[in-house]
Design a protein around this motif. Sequence first.
Motif, PDB file in Angstrom:
ATOM      1  N   MET A  92       0.850  -1.201   0.000  1.00 55.26           N
ATOM      2  CA  MET A  92       0.000   0.000   0.000  1.00 55.26           C
ATOM      3  C   MET A  92       0.882   1.247   0.000  1.00 55.26           C
ATOM      4  O   MET A  92       1.825   1.369   0.784  1.00 55.26           O
ATOM      5  CB  MET A  92      -0.891   0.015   1.240  1.00 55.26           C
ATOM      6  N   LYS A  93       0.575   2.182  -0.908  1.00 53.94           N
ATOM      7  CA  LYS A  93       1.394   3.380  -1.025  1.00 53.94           C
ATOM      8  C   LYS A  93       0.966   4.431   0.001  1.00 53.94           C
ATOM      9  O   LYS A  93      -0.138   4.397   0.539  1.00 53.94           O
ATOM     10  CB  LYS A  93       1.310   3.923  -2.446  1.00 53.94           C
ATOM     11  N   LYS A  94       1.875   5.356   0.244  1.00 56.05           N
ATOM     12  CA  LYS A  94       1.669   6.345   1.307  1.00 56.05           C
ATOM     13  C   LYS A  94       0.525   7.304   0.982  1.00 56.05           C
ATOM     14  O   LYS A  94      -0.198   7.760   1.880  1.00 56.05           O
ATOM     15  CB  LYS A  94       2.967   7.123   1.534  1.00 56.05           C
ATOM     16  N   TYR A  95       0.364   7.649  -0.298  1.00 57.68           N
ATOM     17  CA  TYR A  95      -0.651   8.626  -0.696  1.00 57.68           C
ATOM     18  C   TYR A  95      -1.568   8.034  -1.760  1.00 57.68           C
ATOM     19  O   TYR A  95      -1.156   7.205  -2.574  1.00 57.68           O
ATOM     20  CB  TYR A  95       0.009   9.897  -1.255  1.00 57.68           C
ATOM     21  N   ASP A  96      -2.789   8.533  -1.773  1.00 53.12           N
ATOM     22  CA  ASP A  96      -3.700   8.185  -2.865  1.00 53.12           C
ATOM     23  C   ASP A  96      -3.335   8.965  -4.126  1.00 53.12           C
ATOM     24  O   ASP A  96      -3.387   8.430  -5.236  1.00 53.12           O
ATOM     25  CB  ASP A  96      -5.146   8.493  -2.470  1.00 53.12           C
ATOM     26  N   TYR A  97      -2.977  10.250  -3.930  1.00 51.33           N
ATOM     27  CA  TYR A  97      -2.650  11.098  -5.074  1.00 51.33           C
ATOM     28  C   TYR A  97      -1.393  11.920  -4.807  1.00 51.33           C
ATOM     29  O   TYR A  97      -1.259  12.542  -3.735  1.00 51.33           O
ATOM     30  CB  TYR A  97      -3.796  12.076  -5.387  1.00 51.33           C
ATOM     31  N   LEU A  98      -0.506  11.953  -5.772  1.00 51.54           N
ATOM     32  CA  LEU A  98       0.569  12.936  -5.836  1.00 51.54           C
ATOM     33  C   LEU A  98       0.112  13.996  -6.819  1.00 51.54           C
ATOM     34  O   LEU A  98      -0.155  13.690  -7.990  1.00 51.54           O
ATOM     35  CB  LEU A  98       1.873  12.299  -6.326  1.00 51.54           C
ATOM     36  N   ILE A  99      -0.001  15.228  -6.368  1.00 50.35           N
ATOM     37  CA  ILE A  99      -0.468  16.322  -7.213  1.00 50.35           C
ATOM     38  C   ILE A  99       0.721  17.213  -7.524  1.00 50.35           C
ATOM     39  O   ILE A  99       1.300  17.847  -6.628  1.00 50.35           O
ATOM     40  CB  ILE A  99      -1.592  17.115  -6.526  1.00 50.35           C
ATOM     41  N   VAL A 100       1.104  17.235  -8.784  1.00 44.75           N
ATOM     42  CA  VAL A 100       2.280  18.001  -9.214  1.00 44.75           C
ATOM     43  C   VAL A 100       1.810  19.370  -9.680  1.00 44.75           C
ATOM     44  O   VAL A 100       1.225  19.518 -10.752  1.00 44.75           O
ATOM     45  CB  VAL A 100       3.037  17.269 -10.343  1.00 44.75           C
ATOM     46  N   GLY A 101       2.041  20.369  -8.846  1.00 43.95           N
ATOM     47  CA  GLY A 101       1.615  21.732  -9.132  1.00 43.95           C
ATOM     48  C   GLY A 101       0.620  22.229  -8.109  1.00 43.95           C
ATOM     49  O   GLY A 101      -0.463  21.664  -7.948  1.00 43.95           O
ATOM     50  N   ALA A 102       0.987  23.302  -7.396  1.00 42.91           N
ATOM     51  CA  ALA A 102       0.125  23.869  -6.356  1.00 42.91           C
ATOM     52  C   ALA A 102      -0.638  25.081  -6.857  1.00 42.91           C
ATOM     53  O   ALA A 102      -0.944  26.002  -6.102  1.00 42.91           O
ATOM     54  CB  ALA A 102       0.967  24.242  -5.127  1.00 42.91           C
ATOM     55  N   GLY A 103      -0.938  25.086  -8.161  1.00 41.31           N
ATOM     56  CA  GLY A 103      -1.766  26.145  -8.725  1.00 41.31           C
ATOM     57  C   GLY A 103      -3.244  25.871  -8.501  1.00 41.31           C
ATOM     58  O   GLY A 103      -3.622  24.992  -7.714  1.00 41.31           O
ATOM     59  N   LEU A 104      -4.085  26.593  -9.219  1.00 40.38           N
ATOM     60  CA  LEU A 104      -5.520  26.525  -8.972  1.00 40.38           C
ATOM     61  C   LEU A 104      -6.081  25.133  -9.259  1.00 40.38           C
ATOM     62  O   LEU A 104      -6.865  24.601  -8.468  1.00 40.38           O
ATOM     63  CB  LEU A 104      -6.237  27.582  -9.823  1.00 40.38           C
ATOM     64  N   PHE A 105      -5.689  24.509 -10.361  1.00 38.16           N
ATOM     65  CA  PHE A 105      -6.204  23.186 -10.691  1.00 38.16           C
ATOM     66  C   PHE A 105      -5.810  22.174  -9.613  1.00 38.16           C
ATOM     67  O   PHE A 105      -6.664  21.451  -9.082  1.00 38.16           O
ATOM     68  CB  PHE A 105      -5.673  22.725 -12.050  1.00 38.16           C
ATOM     69  N   GLY A 106      -4.535  22.122  -9.284  1.00 39.23           N
ATOM     70  CA  GLY A 106      -4.066  21.171  -8.281  1.00 39.23           C
ATOM     71  C   GLY A 106      -4.685  21.406  -6.922  1.00 39.23           C
ATOM     72  O   GLY A 106      -5.030  20.456  -6.202  1.00 39.23           O
ATOM     73  N   ALA A 107      -4.863  22.688  -6.554  1.00 40.46           N
ATOM     74  CA  ALA A 107      -5.422  23.014  -5.239  1.00 40.46           C
ATOM     75  C   ALA A 107      -6.898  22.614  -5.135  1.00 40.46           C
ATOM     76  O   ALA A 107      -7.337  22.096  -4.104  1.00 40.46           O
ATOM     77  CB  ALA A 107      -5.255  24.507  -4.959  1.00 40.46           C
ATOM     78  N   VAL A 108      -7.675  22.843  -6.196  1.00 42.66           N
ATOM     79  CA  VAL A 108      -9.084  22.448  -6.190  1.00 42.66           C
ATOM     80  C   VAL A 108      -9.204  20.932  -6.094  1.00 42.66           C
ATOM     81  O   VAL A 108      -9.992  20.398  -5.298  1.00 42.66           O
ATOM     82  CB  VAL A 108      -9.816  22.983  -7.438  1.00 42.66           C
ATOM     83  N   PHE A 109      -8.411  20.222  -6.893  1.00 42.49           N
ATOM     84  CA  PHE A 109      -8.472  18.760  -6.843  1.00 42.49           C
ATOM     85  C   PHE A 109      -8.075  18.249  -5.460  1.00 42.49           C
ATOM     86  O   PHE A 109      -8.728  17.347  -4.904  1.00 42.49           O
ATOM     87  CB  PHE A 109      -7.571  18.137  -7.910  1.00 42.49           C
ATOM     88  N   ALA A 110      -7.020  18.815  -4.882  1.00 45.25           N
ATOM     89  CA  ALA A 110      -6.568  18.398  -3.552  1.00 45.25           C
ATOM     90  C   ALA A 110      -7.662  18.630  -2.511  1.00 45.25           C
ATOM     91  O   ALA A 110      -7.885  17.792  -1.622  1.00 45.25           O
ATOM     92  CB  ALA A 110      -5.299  19.165  -3.170  1.00 45.25           C
ATOM     93  N   HIS A 111      -8.348  19.754  -2.616  1.00 43.36           N
ATOM     94  CA  HIS A 111      -9.412  20.086  -1.668  1.00 43.36           C
ATOM     95  C   HIS A 111     -10.536  19.054  -1.728  1.00 43.36           C
ATOM     96  O   HIS A 111     -11.010  18.555  -0.690  1.00 43.36           O
ATOM     97  CB  HIS A 111      -9.953  21.474  -1.997  1.00 43.36           C
TER      98      HIS A 111
END
Length: 369
Positions: free
Chosen positions: A1-20
Amino acid sequence: MKKYDYLIVGAGLFGAVFAHEARKAGRKCLVIDRRDSTGGNIRCESIEGINVHKYGAHIFHTDKKEVWKYVTRLVEMNRFTNSPVANFNGRLYNLPFNMNTFYQLWGTRTPAEAEEMLKKQRAEYASIECPANFEEQALKLCGRDIYETLIKGYTEKQWGRPARELPAEIIKRVPVRMTFDNNYFNDPYQGIPEGGYNRLIDALLEGTETILQLDFFSRRDELCSLADKIVFTGRIDKYFDYRAGRLEYRSLKFDTKVIDTPNFQGNAVVNYTSADVPYTRIIEHKHFEYGTQPKTVITYEYPATWSEGLEPYYPVNNERNNAIAAEYRQMARSMGNVIFGGRLGQYAYFDMDDTVDEALKLAEKEMGN
């Protein structure tokens, strides 16, 4: 089992909305960004108590009610309305093209007078049945006065090439209003987050592990091993090691100055449409939030040909690049655990509301699995 479900590359608007959205759904995410700050190109920087749009003017506008509701649940939006002014050889004109503009150009006072002038201007180019380039298309749509005063020089600076070398489809229509309305956008919802865009990004990323100044490509294998899936918002051609060729972008350079005056130009955005002025616009940031600070901050915005080391801002959607992008999208579809999103990941020109909408759709698709 991996540590994260998602690695999000980029902390811009798209990445931040998806992370939220992923965090709300109980998923564990890691957000990384090569910059030293979150927010991508909507990042603000406080100078003289003014929220300066570090990477160019950003006005949130949308006709999507659900997107507006989503954003306003996170931050308060002010009532800013984008009403830019154009400066051509020292004379000022209202944008978009409306009754104020036509009065400034021709002295027309009524919609009927303005319509008659437009009809005369267009008639000169009625013989152009199939415009072969941007210039021919623009002349056919609006005539010489509007084209030479407000379109030609600005567009050539923006794209870095003569209008006759640009494809006709760039300018499919010229919006014309027969009212004295200077609101640039037709969208019913418009504004700026009170306190700047950083508040929006901070609200979106609250509770999500974020690492800055980490270049995905410097530790690619290690980072990919941490998560079940990757949401990649960087350049899609770079991800695939330029296998189908390099995509083109337009870039921007900024020259920001503090001016010892409370009000420099009286408007948030003034476009400079003559070709002999090297910048395309001057932004006065305090006007986005009705600032009353004793000093002001202005930014000269210069278009630039993109090269490594510069920020890629706009895709160049010509025939060559669209064909290359289509190849990369085909490659992306074969990637079971990598999802490409945002302006660079999808090689598409997105406004902020489009970016939010795309990220929400992806999150709904992913969280529904």
